[in-house]
Write a protein that holds these residues in place. Structure first.
Motif, short mmCIF file in Angstrom:
data_model
loop_
_atom_site.label_atom_id
_atom_site.label_comp_id
_atom_site.label_asym_id
_atom_site.label_seq_id
_atom_site.Cartn_x
_atom_site.Cartn_y
_atom_site.Cartn_z
N VAL A 99 0.82 -1.21 0.00
CA VAL A 99 0.00 0.00 0.00
C VAL A 99 0.85 1.26 0.00
O VAL A 99 0.40 2.31 -0.39
N GLU A 100 2.10 1.16 0.43
CA GLU A 100 2.97 2.33 0.44
C GLU A 100 3.60 2.60 -0.92
O GLU A 100 4.23 3.64 -1.10
N LEU A 101 3.44 1.69 -1.85
CA LEU A 101 4.02 1.88 -3.18
C LEU A 101 3.38 3.06 -3.90
O LEU A 101 4.08 3.90 -4.48
N ARG A 102 2.07 3.15 -3.87
CA ARG A 102 1.39 4.22 -4.61
C ARG A 102 1.80 5.62 -4.13
O ARG A 102 2.13 6.47 -4.95
N PRO A 103 1.80 5.89 -2.82
CA PRO A 103 2.25 7.22 -2.38
C PRO A 103 3.70 7.51 -2.75
O PRO A 103 4.05 8.64 -3.09
N ALA A 104 4.55 6.48 -2.73
CA ALA A 104 5.94 6.67 -3.12
C ALA A 104 6.03 7.05 -4.59
O ALA A 104 6.79 7.95 -4.97
N LEU A 105 5.26 6.37 -5.43
CA LEU A 105 5.25 6.69 -6.86
C LEU A 105 4.73 8.10 -7.10
O LEU A 105 5.30 8.86 -7.89
N GLU A 106 3.65 8.45 -6.42
CA GLU A 106 3.10 9.80 -6.58
C GLU A 106 4.13 10.86 -6.20
O GLU A 106 4.26 11.87 -6.89
N ALA A 107 4.85 10.63 -5.12
CA ALA A 107 5.86 11.60 -4.69
C ALA A 107 6.94 11.78 -5.74
O ALA A 107 7.32 12.91 -6.08
N VAL A 108 7.42 10.68 -6.30
CA VAL A 108 8.46 10.76 -7.34
C VAL A 108 7.91 11.44 -8.59
O VAL A 108 8.55 12.33 -9.17
N LEU A 109 6.70 11.08 -8.99
CA LEU A 109 6.11 11.67 -10.20
C LEU A 109 5.88 13.17 -10.06
O LEU A 109 6.03 13.92 -11.03
N MET A 110 5.54 13.63 -8.86
CA MET A 110 5.24 15.04 -8.67
C MET A 110 6.49 15.92 -8.73
O MET A 110 6.40 17.10 -9.04
N VAL A 111 7.65 15.36 -8.44
CA VAL A 111 8.87 16.16 -8.45
C VAL A 111 9.73 15.94 -9.70
O VAL A 111 10.70 16.66 -9.91
N ALA A 112 9.35 14.97 -10.52
CA ALA A 112 10.12 14.68 -11.73
C ALA A 112 9.96 15.82 -12.74
O ALA A 112 8.87 16.33 -12.93
N ASP A 113 11.07 16.19 -13.36
CA ASP A 113 11.01 17.26 -14.35
C ASP A 113 11.00 16.73 -15.78
O ASP A 113 11.09 17.49 -16.74
N GLU A 114 10.90 15.41 -15.91
CA GLU A 114 10.80 14.78 -17.22
C GLU A 114 10.05 13.47 -17.06
O GLU A 114 9.94 12.94 -15.96
N PRO A 115 9.51 12.93 -18.15
CA PRO A 115 8.80 11.64 -18.07
C PRO A 115 9.74 10.53 -17.58
O PRO A 115 10.92 10.51 -17.94
N LEU A 116 9.20 9.66 -16.76
CA LEU A 116 9.98 8.53 -16.23
C LEU A 116 9.29 7.22 -16.61
O LEU A 116 8.07 7.12 -16.48
N ASP A 117 10.07 6.24 -17.06
CA ASP A 117 9.47 4.96 -17.39
C ASP A 117 9.38 4.08 -16.14
O ASP A 117 9.91 4.41 -15.08
N ALA A 118 8.68 2.97 -16.26
CA ALA A 118 8.44 2.08 -15.13
C ALA A 118 9.73 1.55 -14.52
O ALA A 118 9.84 1.39 -13.31
N MET A 119 10.73 1.30 -15.35
CA MET A 119 11.99 0.77 -14.84
C MET A 119 12.70 1.80 -13.94
O MET A 119 13.20 1.46 -12.87
N VAL A 120 12.71 3.05 -14.36
CA VAL A 120 13.33 4.10 -13.56
C VAL A 120 12.56 4.30 -12.27
O VAL A 120 13.14 4.44 -11.19
N LEU A 121 11.23 4.30 -12.37
CA LEU A 121 10.40 4.45 -11.17
C LEU A 121 10.61 3.28 -10.21
O LEU A 121 10.70 3.49 -8.99
#
Length: 66
Positions: free
Chosen positions: A11-33
């Motif tokens: 359940v903690e995976l989704r908030p972690a992904l959201e945090a990374v996505l919100m601060v990313a300055d470029e598109p990130l693929d699933a492997m990088v995430l």
């Protein structure tokens, strides 16, 4: 060498992904995430699909794209 993952509930995976996505300055693929949140790529892909669906259903002002 083995792939390390965090010993945290899924359940903690989704908030972690959201945090990374919100601060990313470029598109990130699933492997990088997956590397950033230290979870398997398959789990990240499933979580991203779920997030995209949730965002669409909730009418959020942004969307996740492949």
């Amino acid at each position: 060498m083995t792939e390390e993952t965090l010993e945290t509930p899924a359940v903690e995976l989704r908030p972690a992904l959201e945090a990374v996505l919100m601060v990313a300055d470029e598109p990130l693929d699933a492997m990088v995430l997956a590397s950033a949140v230290r979870h398997p790529v398959e789990d990240v892909q499933a979580a991203l699909t779920g997030l995209a669906t949730d965002y669409a259903e909730q009418g959020r002002g942004f969307e996740l794209r492949n």
